[in-house]
Design an enzyme around this catalytic site. Structure first.
Site, PDB file in Angstrom:
ATOM      1  N   GLU A   1     -26.099  -1.622  15.432  1.00  0.00           N
ATOM      2  CA  GLU A   1     -26.346  -0.437  14.611  1.00  0.00           C
ATOM      3  C   GLU A   1     -26.712   0.767  15.463  1.00  0.00           C
ATOM      4  O   GLU A   1     -27.622   0.705  16.304  1.00  0.00           O
ATOM      5  CB  GLU A   1     -27.470  -0.741  13.600  1.00  0.00           C
ATOM      6  CG  GLU A   1     -27.785   0.441  12.705  1.00  0.00           C
ATOM      7  CD  GLU A   1     -28.631   0.094  11.484  1.00  0.00           C
ATOM      8  OE1 GLU A   1     -28.889  -1.103  11.228  1.00  0.00           O
ATOM      9  OE2 GLU A   1     -29.031   1.043  10.778  1.00  0.00           O
TER      10      GLU A   1
ATOM     11  N   SER B   1     -31.854  -3.473   3.180  1.00  0.00           N
ATOM     12  CA  SER B   1     -31.731  -2.078   2.724  1.00  0.00           C
ATOM     13  C   SER B   1     -31.900  -2.013   1.205  1.00  0.00           C
ATOM     14  O   SER B   1     -32.052  -0.932   0.642  1.00  0.00           O
ATOM     15  CB  SER B   1     -30.388  -1.483   3.144  1.00  0.00           C
ATOM     16  OG  SER B   1     -29.329  -2.362   2.812  1.00  0.00           O
TER      17      SER B   1
ATOM     18  N   LYS C   1     -29.248 -13.229   8.379  1.00  0.00           N
ATOM     19  CA  LYS C   1     -29.199 -12.243   9.465  1.00  0.00           C
ATOM     20  C   LYS C   1     -30.626 -11.933   9.901  1.00  0.00           C
ATOM     21  O   LYS C   1     -31.526 -11.863   9.071  1.00  0.00           O
ATOM     22  CB  LYS C   1     -28.485 -10.963   9.019  1.00  0.00           C
ATOM     23  CG  LYS C   1     -28.466  -9.865  10.095  1.00  0.00           C
ATOM     24  CD  LYS C   1     -27.464  -8.775   9.824  1.00  0.00           C
ATOM     25  CE  LYS C   1     -27.909  -7.702   8.881  1.00  0.00           C
ATOM     26  NZ  LYS C   1     -29.148  -6.988   9.264  1.00  0.00           N
TER      27      LYS C   1
END
Ligand code: KIV
Length: 271
Positions: free
Chosen positions: A189, A52, A120
């Site tokens: 998510e 992000s 990740k």
């Protein structure tokens, strides 16, 4: 004793023990030294150097453009700041999906060049070969299922995922596959809270949610979002703990006004 040994580091084992004890895990994104230092000293358990960064640090519309070198730069800044938190780094788009040997060498670059503790990766069974190969090198892997932003052009929209039975079933199977492969935790998510709770109950590894309700083992938010720095992003799942957009705007305007009026610096602020 060196400064590096003063604070006990959160490890993947600590997170596992927290799940067993029913203690909730706190996780925030972090991309730079100054912010990571505050996040770490606040006692947040995990700092995610999220891709992000592509959105909030670089201003791209999606997470796809960020490069491996840029992720390593952000991660090494966070590593220099954090003494306690476990530091997990997102493998960027294109660095692990195609070829598991390349995935391993990219994960090794992240670990070697940043000093972070884990990586990740977004996806389930379709990336399992890369996940397994990275794990063979002793690199802890966190999974990420549900709304996986690196696949935004496949989804076409950022709406809640796995609302239909077949996608929900696939997500459960993907989560089990990631656990069996050896992932130490999974981020879920933007999926229905009921489904996320079911995954957290059925898996023994910690499940960290974002927009996935309160029945999971911990929560993660993007730090710029929860601080209210970006006032244009207001999804239902986001709780804003500050309104830094307004506060920073006021400070910057005041600074400009002081300069324009000749009020800054004053006599005490000069040599
Ligand atoms: O990149 C990121 O910030 C993330 C979180 C939203 C989990 O993957």
């Amino acid at each position: 004793m060196s400064v590096h040994h003063k604070v006990k580091r959160v490890t993947t084992n600590v997170l596992q023990e927290m799940k067993l004890r029913g203690e909730k895990i706190s996780m925030l994104t972090g991309y730079d030294y100054s912010m990571a230092k505050i996040i770490d000293q606040a006692g947040i358990d995990v700092i995610l150097v999220g891709d992000s960064a592509s959105n909030v640090m670089a201003g791209h519309e999606t997470t796809l453009p960020i490069t491996l070198d840029q992720m390593i730069y952000h991660a090494s800044s966070v590593v220099r700041a954090a003494q306690r938190a476990l530091i997990v780094v997102d493998m960027p788009f294109g660095s692990y999906q195609g070829n598991s040997k390349e995935a391993l060498s990219n994960a090794i670059r992240i670990m070697k060049e940043s000093g972070a503790h884990a990586v990740k990766m977004e996806g389930g069974q379709e990336i399992i070969e890369s996940v397994k190969r990275i794990l063979t090198a002793g690199i802890p892997v966190m999974g990420h299922l549900g709304l996986t932003p690196q696949s935004i052009y496949k989804f076409g929209t950022y709406v809640v995922r796995a609302q239909e039975e077949d996608e929900a079933q696939r997500l459960i199977e993907d989560a089990k596959a990631l656990e069996e492969a050896g992932c130490f935790a999974i981020v879920l998510e933007k999926i229905p809270a009921k489904l996320a709770s079911k995954v957290a109950e059925n898996l023994s590894i910690p499940i960290i949610g974002i927009g996935a309700g309160n029945g999971v083992d911990g929560q993660v938010l993007v730090v710029h979002d929860m601080l209210g720095i970006n006032n244009e992003f207001n999804p239902r799942f986001l709780r804003k703990y500050n309104n830094l957009f307004e506060q920073m705007m006021t400070a910057f305007k005041q600074y400009k006004e002081d300069i324009v009026k000749g009020n800054f610096p004053n006599e005490k602020e000069q040599y």
